[in-house]
Design an enzyme around this catalytic site. Structure first.
Site, mmCIF file in Angstrom:
data_model
loop_
_atom_site.group_PDB
_atom_site.id
_atom_site.type_symbol
_atom_site.label_atom_id
_atom_site.label_comp_id
_atom_site.label_asym_id
_atom_site.label_seq_id
_atom_site.Cartn_x
_atom_site.Cartn_y
_atom_site.Cartn_z
ATOM 1 N N GLN A 116 -45.479 55.942 30.976
ATOM 2 C CA GLN A 116 -46.676 56.287 31.742
ATOM 3 C C GLN A 116 -47.969 56.040 30.700
ATOM 4 O OE1 GLN A 116 -47.629 55.866 34.326
ATOM 5 N NE2 GLN A 116 -49.226 56.899 35.260
ATOM 6 N N HIS A 153 -43.206 56.816 34.269
ATOM 7 C CA HIS A 153 -42.978 55.406 34.707
ATOM 8 C C HIS A 153 -44.288 54.564 35.146
ATOM 9 C CE1 HIS A 153 -40.290 52.421 37.279
ATOM 10 N NE2 HIS A 153 -40.768 51.684 36.001
ATOM 11 N N LEU A 154 -44.510 53.587 34.378
ATOM 12 C CA LEU A 154 -45.899 53.180 34.733
ATOM 13 C C LEU A 154 -46.348 53.148 36.094
ATOM 14 C CD1 LEU A 154 -48.650 52.109 33.467
ATOM 15 C CD2 LEU A 154 -47.575 50.046 33.053
ATOM 16 N N HIS A 155 -47.378 53.626 36.594
ATOM 17 C CA HIS A 155 -47.819 53.657 37.854
ATOM 18 C C HIS A 155 -49.421 54.078 37.854
ATOM 19 C CE1 HIS A 155 -46.813 57.896 37.578
ATOM 20 N NE2 HIS A 155 -47.721 58.174 38.546
ATOM 21 N N LEU A 156 -50.098 53.612 38.953
ATOM 22 C CA LEU A 156 -51.452 53.953 39.335
ATOM 23 C C LEU A 156 -51.451 54.530 40.760
ATOM 24 C CD1 LEU A 156 -51.665 51.217 37.310
ATOM 25 C CD2 LEU A 156 -54.203 52.269 37.201
#
Length: 313
Positions: A116, A153-156
């Site tokens: 993230q 974990h990469l998220h928007l």
């Protein structure tokens, strides 16, 4: 398409709870904080992952977005045209513990299993998604590690707000050619502005240069993009305001806090976990809770000068 798919998944029971109309009120006071009662999210959401540092690596053994059920995916957005091979799609999935109707996750290339940490391509895709919506209250945002992120974990996030916030129109103090300081709302933010689609890529790169600088200084961040006026205020044509909050990192909950502080709270929208708190909280109490997470004024101004110089180089 997003709202229709979201409502369909709600009817099919894919969320952790059924979300109906939520009590909402504006707290009396000059800041005009919007409070909303959401007891189910507090009680039934997945517990946030433990975070130990700003640079925690992706943990394949922890919950991550490769584990979403296929039916939780609503859309695949892929940029059309342009040179080179087509980019990976931006996946739009339900947030199973929603704040509001239409609350979604924006997932850039989840199979890459990135932690993230905000990247310029991920932010660009999210800003483009914001401009695809005709709803003026559709916002996109990012919580960094140590800044309220619950999954590494990469998220928007994509979120609809029915009430406008003061930070959409308030003027900002100029810090440099591409950077302002916005004091509207409960927490000062660094302001970037994209007048139209052509400005989204340079703004994405500038914001991510700034977030990298914050990380190097040991600071956490939150980012929010909303339709709004130019930095000087109303009258110049609306575009996309991108706000960046810098804050000391916080790892794990702190006893006695009335609510967690992430991008919504920093923007002036307060999802509250309990009815007594919702009924009785005052603007002064809410601001006191939020401002415990902020930088002292001298440090904020010094950081603003550093970012202005960085973005001019």
């Amino acid at each position: 398409a997003l709202l229709a798919g979201w409502s369909d998944r709600m009817e099919r029971g894919l969320f952790r709870y059924r979300l109906g109309p939520l009590p909402t009120r504006v707290l009396p006071g000059p800041v005009r904080l919007v409070a909303q009662l959401n007891e189910q999210r507090s009680a039934e959401r997945r517990p946030p992952q433990p975070v130990r540092s700003l640079r925690d690596p992706f943990d394949p053994g922890a919950f991550n977005f490769t584990r979403l059920r296929p039916a939780e995916l609503l859309l695949r957005l892929r940029r059309a045209g342009g040179p080179g091979p087509p980019p990976e799609p931006l996946l739009v999935a339900i947030n199973a513990s929603p704040l509001e109707r239409g609350h979604v996750l924006l997932l850039p290339e989840p199979e890459r299993r990135l932690p993230q940490t905000l990247t310029a391509p991920a932010l660009l895709a999210a800003l483009e998604a914001a401009l695809l919506s005709a709803h003026p209250g559709f916002l996109v945002g990012f919580n960094g590690l140590g800044g309220g992120a619950s999954v590494n974990h990469l998220h928007l996030h994509g979120l609809y707000l029915s009430r406008p916030l003061p930070l959409e129109t308030a003027p900002a103090e100029p810090l440099g050619p591409r950077l302002g300081l916005l004091r509207a709302g409960p927490a000062p933010a660094f302001l970037f502005f994209a007048a139209g689609p052509a400005a989204l890529e340079p703004v994405s790169r500038a914001v991510c240069r700034a977030t990298e600088h914050l990380g190097g200084a040991g600071l956490a961040c939150n980012v929010l993009a909303t339709r709004g006026d130019p930095p000087e205020g109303p009258g110049g044509g609306r575009g996309l305001r991108v706000l960046l909050w810098a804050r000391p990192p916080r790892f794990g909950p702190k006893a006695g806090e009335p609510f967690a502080v992430a991008l919504c709270e920093l923007a002036g929208f307060l999802p509250l976990p309990a009815a007594p708190l919702y009924r009785h909280i005052t603007e002064a109490q809410a601001l006191s809770a939020i401002r415990q997470h902020l930088l002292p004024e001298p440090e904020l101004l010094r950081l603003g000068g550093e970012l202005a110089r960085l973005l001019q180089s």
